[in-house]
Motif scaffolding. Structure first.
Motif: not given
Length: 953
Positions: A408-422
């Motif tokens: 399992s590989m998770m993450w610790n930095v989320d871009s939130l590109d799915w919610s941010d349009p800019i």
């Protein structure tokens, strides 16, 4: 380029996972790389007698250093995340933190006191004990890299205490502590904000700026929506965020620890989160693909930045699997195969992107197994990875995928590109989080256009800040080292600014109907070589047409082929195109009185330019049709007849990123109508091309940022050529340009230690080079910043401007940034050294001396610059002063063979034959195959009978 005077890296193996967040933001993989000096053999000194360390003093120093480190670690852990605590808890943390802060200071003072006593007594056994402590600070493998920052104050005290020591051993300790402090100062500057956030609160108070406008906006939204209500609406599909796998310890293989590949403690968690990565290291990951369009665009961006990544694919996007386990690959499989062909691994992100913590275990197994089968069909190899959708998992789900041999590989930095349009907001979020954590596994999604736009913004900044990228390889996260300077495929300049670079280079000497030229073909070949060796243009992307090949039909065919490359997958939006023409130009006056300029192909007649030549408006039209981002036409011919817009404006702090979004179509010519190009410049080139080559060597980098824009190029070339020859170069942006700037990215000059074999320009070329520089400096006028106070001194100017000729013959002022670029001292020192090399080549010894001296002020342990400064004194017939600097270079790095050779020559000219022989002897041992080695060896071994060498002049 890495200076050879940088010392060896310390032998650290792991970083403890317990020091997360704040400590992780501080840890640096090469924190003290080079702190421990290599063996030094200054010839004028007698060998040292090694002393044994005092066991009592060693034990005291060890106990005191352990106390310093313990309190430092407690401070890090205590303050981690304190801002998110409840007020009462935060107050308690602050109170205890203040106590720990003072206790730590007392421990540092106690450690310094012990060292001070040893300094006063000059006890050899005590000095040996301190040397052991420095060994520990520099290389103790059980310490975290960030731990070593705890000893900054102690090292400062140590350097001062022993700087006046009466023993050589004590002076060496002071020198060693000073070297350690130099490294720590660079690191501390990089992490200034994190250090201030952690420790600064106890020394001072400050006001935290607020974002009232954004807060007002959020307050209004909260009046419309409530978080609790949104969560309640989605309660049935929310992941069980409270269900988390327990942490079990897995032993890191010894080979992984030894290589530094999977940086972390000797025991690691069941899952990868990114906190185990080395400092300033990033692993890029992309979820939810493959996408038929955006995945390929992301692959192109990753290729441009030479950044590896991991792509977590959804099984449903790869194909189908029926009830019997039969797979049917879909179109997404071909995209996944292109991912693999680009060198990136593909991994499992489940089949349907469901909330797997709520699935029955059979369903979890089915989701993972089906996708595994599709990944295998696509050609995936290596240890398999899995990423839970939404990060939703529990012990049972994790155990199920582990039973399938998935990690399992998770993450610790989320871009939130799915919610941010800019895109800019996405990039800022990622950079902000990495700024806090200083490492991480970053989560993007390769299914959004905004991710494609945001990714270059992120990578530009990461490259600028010195981050390394990591790759998933052989079951480990492996930091990818930048290509070595002598690698077969070096990371050439320009690779980070453009996807690909294309050029058309034309040179014509052997005209059929026009007067023949002498140097146009040589000019073209020199430009072609410069593009390929200095600026990363691939040979297959450079089309050269010389003499008989440069017909009108062939030139237009080559240009038209470039405009069509956008449809066949070659020339694209992020590319650049450079067109160079050296030959005849002409101007025809129309009945209306307007001038039209032409370039003259090899087969053109003299009486029908409309039919035989290529008109400037036609070049302009072809330029506008290019799908590339930036195009630059450089014409070493004189003509008029094409109106240009003003040159580019001065670049700002975000110039590279802003420039990447603007089209640029620019042109520079060698002269105007009725002017004759000087075809007899230095080095067998025209004056214009020779000056252009000088500018591209680095002289046109007016603000020292490592980039030469087309505007900077013109600002150097135009006044220089005008001063040397009777021609006036013209420059501007073609209609249709959006203000973008064509950019040449300078690479560091290959390491060059000056010696008697170093080449120089002849006297005429040297004089012209100095004249060109003087003309540039005289023409450049400071332009004060818009924010500068009225009447401010020119030194406050942030830009300079120069008045040039437009192609219609009118004057136009172009401006370019002159604000010095903020670069690390090591980079600034390297650039100063490179400048000194160029000035030496031009026989400008006073200026070269100043440049090398500047390099040494910026980087006092810069052995290469010390050698080069010594050679300047040697050339000025000051052998004693030259020998002093050669000795300094050898003290910094005794492995530099040429420094020993230079020292021998200087001593021989100074009449110190015996010392010269000793220097030559070392040189011969280090470089036995050097052309001068046989002659020197004969004299060293038989000084009475062999001919004495003639030192180079």
């Amino acid at each position: 380029m890495k200076d050879k005077n940088h010392r060896r890296a310390t032998g650290r193996i792991t970083i403890r996972a317990a020091a997360t967040s704040a400590a992780a933001a501080l840890a640096v993989l090469t924190l003290l790389a080079g702190c421990k000096p290599a063996a030094e053999t200054p010839q004028a000194l007698a060998p040292l007698q090694a002393a044994s360390a005092s066991p009592t003093v060693s034990a005291t120093l060890r106990q005191q250093s352990d106390e310093v480190l313990a309190r430092y670690r407690q401070m890090i852990v205590l303050m981690d995340g304190e801002a998110a605590l409840k007020p009462a808890e935060r107050d308690a943390v602050h109170a205890v933190g203040l106590m720990l802060f003072h206790d730590m200071q007392e421990s540092i003072n106690a450690l310094g006191g012990t060292a001070s006593g040893i300094a006063r007594s000059t006890d050899p056994a005590g000095i040996a004990a301190i040397s052991e402590l420095l060994d520990r600070i520099e290389g103790e493998p059980s310490w975290f890299d960030a731990d070593r920052l705890a000893f900054k104050e102690f090292l400062s005290q140590l350097s001062q205490q022993f700087s006046t020591s009466q023993s050589l051993a004590g002076l060496k300790l002071a020198k060693r502590a000073g070297e350690d402090l130099t490294v720590l100062a660079d690191i501390e500057q990089t992490y200034e904000q994190e250090l201030r956030d952690t420790f600064g609160r106890f020394a001072q108070r400050g006001i935290v700026p607020k974002r009232e406008k954004w807060s007002d906006y959020v307050a209004k939204l909260k009046a419309l929506y409530g978080r609790d209500r949104i969560l309640k609406d989605y309660a049935t599909i929310l992941p069980d965020l409270q269900a988390r796998p327990t942490v079990t310890e897995i032993t890191v293989p010894a080979e992984a620890a030894a290589s530094g590949a999977m940086r972390g403690p000797s025991k690691e968690e069941r899952e990868f989160f990114g906190r185990q990565l080395p400092p300033k290291t990033v692993l890029l990951t992309f979820d939810d693909g493959p996408h038929p369009r955006y995945t390929d665009e992301i692959l192109e961006i990753l290729k441009r930045y030479q950044a590896p990544a991991v792509f977590f694919e959804l099984g449903r996007n790869l194909g189908t699997v029926d009830a019997k386990g039969n797979i049917k690959p879909g179109p997404g499989t071909q995209v996944a195969q292109r991912v693999l062909a680009a060198g990136h691994p593909i991994a499992n992100h489940s089949f349907s992107h469901g909330v797997m913590s709520k699935f029955e275990l059979d369903k979890v197994k089915q989701e993972a197994s089906s996708t595994e089968a599709l990944l295998d069909a696509a050609g995936r190899s290596g240890q398999a990875l899995f990423r839970f959708p939404y990060g939703a998992r529990n012990d049972a789900a994790l155990s199920t995928i582990e039973a399938l041999k998935l990690r399992s590989m998770m993450w610790n930095v989320d871009s939130l590109d799915w919610s941010d349009p800019i895109p800019k907001s996405i990039a800022a979020r990622v950079l902000g989080e990495l700024g806090k954590q200083q490492r991480g596994i970053v989560l993007f999604h390769d299914i959004h256009a905004r991710t494609v736009e945001a990714l270059p913004l992120v990578l530009d900044q990461l490259k600028a800040e010195g981050y390394k990228f990591a790759a998933w390889k052989d079951g480990k996260i492996v930091p990818v080292e930048p290509p070595a300077a002598d690698a077969a495929a070096p990371d050439l300049a320009g690779a980070n600014l453009y996807r690909e670079s294309y050029a058309l280079v034309i040179g014509i000497d052997q005209y059929k109907s026009w007067p023949r030229l002498q140097h146009a073909v040589r000019d073209a070949r020199a430009i072609q070589d410069t593009l390929q060796t200095q600026f990363g243009f691939k040979p297959e992307n450079v089309t050269a047409l010389t003499d008989g090949e440069a017909t009108r039909a062939n030139i237009l065919r080559a240009l038209n082929a470039m405009t069509r490359k956008g449809t066949d997958g070659k020339l694209k939006r992020d590319d650049r195109v450079f067109v160079f023409f050296a030959g005849h130009g002409s101007t025809r006056k129309l009945p209306s009185g307007r001038d039209v300029g032409y370039i003259i192909p090899v087969d053109a007649g003299t009486d029908d330019l409309q039919t035989d030549a290529i008109a400037m408006p036609q070049l302009q039209e072809l330029g506008e049709a290019l799908p590339a981002k930036h195009a630059f036409f450089v014409i070493d011919a004189c003509y008029s007849g094409l109106g240009l817009t003003r040159g580019g404006a001065p670049g700002g702090n975000n110039f590279v990123r802003d420039n990447a979004r603007r089209l640029g179509r620019q042109m520079m010519t060698a002269g105007g109508a009725d002017q004759q190009v000087a075809d007899d410049g230095p080095g067998g080139h025209s004056v214009f091309t020779w000056t252009l080559l000088q500018a591209l060597s680095g002289k046109a980098d007016l603000n020292g940022d490592g980039l030469i824009t087309a505007t900077e190029l013109a600002a150097y070339v135009a006044p220089a050529v005008s001063a040397i020859a009777h021609q006036t170069p013209a420059f501007g942006s073609l209609p249709g340009s959006e203000g973008g700037e064509f950019i040449f990215e300078l690479a560091s000059a290959q390491e060059q230690a000056l010696s008697g074999d170093s080449n120089q320009l002849d006297a005429k070329a040297s004089a012209l080079a100095k004249q060109a520089d003087a003309a540039r400096d005289a023409q450049l006028q400071p332009v004060a910043s818009a924010s500068a106070p009225a009447g401010a001194a020119p030194a406050s100017a942030t830009a300079v401007q120069v008045t040039l000729k437009n192609l219609d013959g009118t004057d136009t002022a172009i401006a370019t940034s002159a604000a010095p670029a903020a670069v690390p001292a090591r980079v600034a020192a390297q650039r100063a050294n490179d400048r000194g090399l160029q000035l030496y080549k031009e026989r400008r010894y006073d200026e070269a001396e100043a440049a090398f001296t500047e390099a040494l002020k910026l980087q006092p342990k810069f052995a290469l610059a010390a050698n080069n400064l010594g050679f300047i004194y040697y050339k000025r017939d000051k052998p004693v002063e030259a020998a002093r600097w050669y000795r300094k270079a050898i003290e910094m790095d005794g492995s530099r063979a040429l420094a020993h050779l230079n020292l021998g020559d200087a001593l021989l000219r100074a009449g110190e034959d015996a010392q010269a022989q000793a220097a030559y002897r070392t040189f011969i041992e280090l470089s036995p195959k050097h052309p001068r080695a046989p002659e020197l060896k004969a004299w060293v071994e038989h000084p009475d009978t062999a001919k004495k060498p003639e030192p180079a002049r």
